[in-house]
Design a protein around this motif. Structure first.
Motif, PDB file in Angstrom:
ATOM      1  N   LYS A  73      57.038   4.549  53.762  1.00  0.00           N
ATOM      2  CA  LYS A  73      57.234   3.421  52.858  1.00  0.00           C
ATOM      3  C   LYS A  73      57.914   3.853  51.567  1.00  0.00           C
ATOM      4  O   LYS A  73      58.708   3.098  50.983  1.00  0.00           O
ATOM      5  N   ASN A  74      57.621   5.075  51.094  1.00  0.00           N
ATOM      6  CA  ASN A  74      58.165   5.558  49.821  1.00  0.00           C
ATOM      7  C   ASN A  74      59.288   6.577  50.009  1.00  0.00           C
ATOM      8  O   ASN A  74      59.656   7.281  49.061  1.00  0.00           O
ATOM      9  N   ASN A  75      59.832   6.675  51.246  1.00  0.00           N
ATOM     10  CA  ASN A  75      60.958   7.577  51.529  1.00  0.00           C
ATOM     11  C   ASN A  75      60.649   9.018  51.144  1.00  0.00           C
ATOM     12  O   ASN A  75      61.478   9.705  50.529  1.00  0.00           O
ATOM     13  N   LEU A  76      59.461   9.484  51.487  1.00  0.00           N
ATOM     14  CA  LEU A  76      59.055  10.853  51.194  1.00  0.00           C
ATOM     15  C   LEU A  76      59.128  11.692  52.463  1.00  0.00           C
ATOM     16  O   LEU A  76      58.948  11.186  53.571  1.00  0.00           O
ATOM     17  N   THR A  77      59.356  12.989  52.285  1.00  0.00           N
ATOM     18  CA  THR A  77      59.389  13.895  53.423  1.00  0.00           C
ATOM     19  C   THR A  77      58.023  13.971  54.078  1.00  0.00           C
ATOM     20  O   THR A  77      56.999  13.974  53.393  1.00  0.00           O
ATOM     21  N   SER A  78      57.993  14.051  55.402  1.00  0.00           N
ATOM     22  CA  SER A  78      56.724  14.127  56.132  1.00  0.00           C
ATOM     23  C   SER A  78      55.917  15.335  55.669  1.00  0.00           C
ATOM     24  O   SER A  78      56.435  16.451  55.570  1.00  0.00           O
ATOM     25  N   GLY A  79      54.661  15.139  55.374  1.00  0.00           N
ATOM     26  CA  GLY A  79      53.782  16.214  54.909  1.00  0.00           C
ATOM     27  C   GLY A  79      53.678  16.316  53.406  1.00  0.00           C
ATOM     28  O   GLY A  79      52.876  17.108  52.886  1.00  0.00           O
ATOM     29  N   THR A  80      54.454  15.511  52.678  1.00  0.00           N
ATOM     30  CA  THR A  80      54.452  15.593  51.213  1.00  0.00           C
ATOM     31  C   THR A  80      53.091  15.212  50.622  1.00  0.00           C
ATOM     32  O   THR A  80      52.631  15.827  49.651  1.00  0.00           O
ATOM     33  N   LEU A  81      52.440  14.200  51.189  1.00  0.00           N
ATOM     34  CA  LEU A  81      51.227  13.650  50.583  1.00  0.00           C
ATOM     35  C   LEU A  81      49.939  14.340  51.022  1.00  0.00           C
ATOM     36  O   LEU A  81      48.870  14.011  50.504  1.00  0.00           O
ATOM     37  N   VAL A  82      50.022  15.266  51.976  1.00  0.00           N
ATOM     38  CA  VAL A  82      48.792  15.894  52.490  1.00  0.00           C
ATOM     39  C   VAL A  82      48.043  16.633  51.383  1.00  0.00           C
ATOM     40  O   VAL A  82      46.830  16.498  51.223  1.00  0.00           O
ATOM     41  N   PHE A  83      48.783  17.438  50.595  1.00  0.00           N
ATOM     42  CA  PHE A  83      48.155  18.197  49.507  1.00  0.00           C
ATOM     43  C   PHE A  83      47.492  17.261  48.504  1.00  0.00           C
ATOM     44  O   PHE A  83      46.339  17.469  48.094  1.00  0.00           O
ATOM     45  N   TYR A  84      48.201  16.195  48.097  1.00  0.00           N
ATOM     46  CA  TYR A  84      47.657  15.269  47.112  1.00  0.00           C
ATOM     47  C   TYR A  84      46.478  14.482  47.688  1.00  0.00           C
ATOM     48  O   TYR A  84      45.490  14.231  46.983  1.00  0.00           O
ATOM     49  N   PHE A  85      46.568  14.103  48.968  1.00  0.00           N
ATOM     50  CA  PHE A  85      45.468  13.348  49.593  1.00  0.00           C
ATOM     51  C   PHE A  85      44.182  14.170  49.594  1.00  0.00           C
ATOM     52  O   PHE A  85      43.107  13.673  49.253  1.00  0.00           O
ATOM     53  N   ASN A  86      44.281  15.453  49.995  1.00  0.00           N
ATOM     54  CA  ASN A  86      43.089  16.303  50.037  1.00  0.00           C
ATOM     55  C   ASN A  86      42.449  16.440  48.663  1.00  0.00           C
ATOM     56  O   ASN A  86      41.225  16.375  48.522  1.00  0.00           O
ATOM     57  N   ASN A  87      43.284  16.631  47.631  1.00  0.00           N
ATOM     58  CA  ASN A  87      42.742  16.798  46.283  1.00  0.00           C
ATOM     59  C   ASN A  87      42.158  15.503  45.733  1.00  0.00           C
ATOM     60  O   ASN A  87      41.119  15.508  45.066  1.00  0.00           O
ATOM     61  N   LEU A  88      42.808  14.369  45.995  1.00  0.00           N
ATOM     62  CA  LEU A  88      42.262  13.085  45.550  1.00  0.00           C
ATOM     63  C   LEU A  88      40.970  12.755  46.291  1.00  0.00           C
ATOM     64  O   LEU A  88      40.050  12.159  45.716  1.00  0.00           O
ATOM     65  N   ALA A 119      40.490  22.731  51.224  1.00  0.00           N
ATOM     66  CA  ALA A 119      40.191  21.307  51.090  1.00  0.00           C
ATOM     67  C   ALA A 119      39.625  20.736  52.386  1.00  0.00           C
ATOM     68  O   ALA A 119      38.667  19.953  52.380  1.00  0.00           O
ATOM     69  N   VAL A 120      40.197  21.152  53.524  1.00  0.00           N
ATOM     70  CA  VAL A 120      39.705  20.657  54.821  1.00  0.00           C
ATOM     71  C   VAL A 120      38.271  21.105  55.061  1.00  0.00           C
ATOM     72  O   VAL A 120      37.435  20.334  55.558  1.00  0.00           O
ATOM     73  N   GLN A 121      37.950  22.351  54.681  1.00  0.00           N
ATOM     74  CA  GLN A 121      36.583  22.847  54.854  1.00  0.00           C
ATOM     75  C   GLN A 121      35.596  22.044  54.024  1.00  0.00           C
ATOM     76  O   GLN A 121      34.485  21.733  54.482  1.00  0.00           O
ATOM     77  N   GLN A 122      35.970  21.703  52.786  1.00  0.00           N
ATOM     78  CA  GLN A 122      35.082  20.905  51.940  1.00  0.00           C
ATOM     79  C   GLN A 122      34.882  19.508  52.522  1.00  0.00           C
ATOM     80  O   GLN A 122      33.765  18.975  52.507  1.00  0.00           O
ATOM     81  N   ILE A 123      35.963  18.922  53.043  1.00  0.00           N
ATOM     82  CA  ILE A 123      35.851  17.584  53.642  1.00  0.00           C
ATOM     83  C   ILE A 123      34.960  17.621  54.876  1.00  0.00           C
ATOM     84  O   ILE A 123      34.119  16.740  55.090  1.00  0.00           O
ATOM     85  N   GLU A 124      35.117  18.654  55.718  1.00  0.00           N
ATOM     86  CA  GLU A 124      34.294  18.765  56.923  1.00  0.00           C
ATOM     87  C   GLU A 124      32.824  18.950  56.559  1.00  0.00           C
ATOM     88  O   GLU A 124      31.941  18.418  57.234  1.00  0.00           O
ATOM     89  N   THR A 125      32.558  19.707  55.480  1.00  0.00           N
ATOM     90  CA  THR A 125      31.173  19.891  55.036  1.00  0.00           C
ATOM     91  C   THR A 125      30.566  18.563  54.599  1.00  0.00           C
ATOM     92  O   THR A 125      29.412  18.247  54.922  1.00  0.00           O
ATOM     93  N   MET A 126      31.345  17.767  53.850  1.00  0.00           N
ATOM     94  CA  MET A 126      30.862  16.464  53.411  1.00  0.00           C
ATOM     95  C   MET A 126      30.611  15.544  54.609  1.00  0.00           C
ATOM     96  O   MET A 126      29.598  14.836  54.668  1.00  0.00           O
ATOM     97  N   ALA A 143      48.973  26.755  52.445  1.00  0.00           N
ATOM     98  CA  ALA A 143      48.098  26.805  53.624  1.00  0.00           C
ATOM     99  C   ALA A 143      46.656  27.094  53.228  1.00  0.00           C
ATOM    100  O   ALA A 143      45.712  26.483  53.747  1.00  0.00           O
ATOM    101  N   LEU A 144      46.473  28.025  52.274  1.00  0.00           N
ATOM    102  CA  LEU A 144      45.121  28.355  51.813  1.00  0.00           C
ATOM    103  C   LEU A 144      44.480  27.171  51.096  1.00  0.00           C
ATOM    104  O   LEU A 144      43.285  26.892  51.269  1.00  0.00           O
ATOM    105  N   GLN A 145      45.262  26.475  50.268  1.00  0.00           N
ATOM    106  CA  GLN A 145      44.730  25.315  49.550  1.00  0.00           C
ATOM    107  C   GLN A 145      44.298  24.220  50.523  1.00  0.00           C
ATOM    108  O   GLN A 145      43.218  23.636  50.385  1.00  0.00           O
TER     109      GLN A 145
END
Length: 300
Positions: free
Chosen positions: A33-48, A213-220, A207-209
């Motif tokens: 929808k926002n003409n962004l490259t695929s994978g751009t929002l993954v980092f921001y989504f995990n942190n938000l 983030a994925v580990q914290q989400i899985e724990t929750m 990749a480390l970040q």
């Protein structure tokens, strides 16, 4: 359309819990929808997502009160701030004040707090670079800045010395492999070794970040599932107890009905028959009903 509008829409969906579909599908749709490259929002989504989960622990505070509290800055928030500022500047946003204000809104922080943190870190990095002029400095870059090998034809140059050939017998010697790789790359005019190493560093850092983030989400998620299971178990026990109480009450009601019939039959007897059966009747009179209709059992 830009990263700014995508992130504010993503944050609103997280706060209002309006994803309505799988996380991957929602992110992919928002990027298109926002003409962004695929994978751009993954980092921001995990942190938000991590930020929103941390704020659930302070549900009693409204948004303005949470901005006034001097919260300690986390590593994720600092990385989010610099990544977002860099990406917005890459898009062409030149007003750093506006970018810092956007960052403050996304992180639910006051503008002064974000402004102070940003410039204090820049100042500290400048001092560190000044004291280590001869040391290698690695900086994070956006995914689109990762260098690639040129596809243009390479013009003939002066003969270069023979390149180091990999010896199969040395496959396990990591230092020799890296040394040979660096030597070979330096002899290719179209590749900038420093930029390639920065790109590799950025990829591993991202990749480390994401892994953290994925580990914290899985724990929750695991904690939430355990809480749901405990609630279901408690509900099942309450339902069983209710059924047992209902069965007991039905049995008492049957006994009361029997007793009422016996009393009616007793009242129909003559005086002599009543006296004759009184002793036997009293032995069976084991139940009474109080003024509220509650059946009580007493001994004879």
């Amino acid at each position: 359309m830009s990263l700014k509008s995508a992130l504010f829409e993503l944050k609103e969906a997280l706060v209002n819990q309006e994803l309505g579909q799988s996380e991957e599908a929602f992110i992919h749709e928002l990027e298109n929808k926002n003409n962004l490259t695929s994978g751009t929002l993954v980092f921001y989504f995990n942190n938000l997502m991590i930020l929103s989960m941390n704020q659930l622990e302070n549900d009693g505070q409204n948004l303005e009160d949470s901005k006034k509290i001097n919260r300690k800055w986390t590593k994720n928030e600092i990385e989010f701030m610099f990544e977002y500022i860099k990406a917005r500047q890459y898009e062409g946003a030149l007003n750093i004040t506006e970018i810092l204000e956007e960052t403050a809104q996304l992180l639910n922080r006051g503008y002064q707090s974000v402004n102070y943190k940003y410039y204090s870190i820049l100042k500290a990095n400048e001092k560190k670079q000044a004291s280590n002029k001869n040391a290698y400095q690695f900086t994070t870059i956006t995914h689109s800045d990762v260098p690639v090998t040129s596809i243009e034809a390479i013009k003939e140059t002066n003969p270069t010395p023979p390149t180091n050939q990999m010896n199969p017998a040395q496959d396990n010697d990591l230092l020799d492999i890296l040394s040979g790789l660096i030597t070979n790359v330096q002899q290719i005019p179209s590749i900038n070794l420093n930029e390639m190493l920065r790109g590799l560093y950025e990829l591993t850092n991202m990749a480390l970040q994401n892994q953290e983030a994925v580990q914290q989400i899985e724990t929750m998620k695991s904690t939430i599932n355990l809480e749901k299971e405990a609630l279901r178990d408690k509900l099942s026990k309450n339902e069983l107890q209710l059924m047992q109480e209902k069965t007991r009450n039905d049995e008492l009601q049957i006994e009361v009905a029997k007793l009422a019939k016996e009393i009616t039959a007793f009242n129909l007897l003559g005086d002599a028959a009543k006296i004759q059966n009184l002793k036997s009747y009293n032995q069976r009179l084991n139940y009474i009903i109080d003024g509220f209709g509650i059946v009580l059992q007493v001994g004879s």
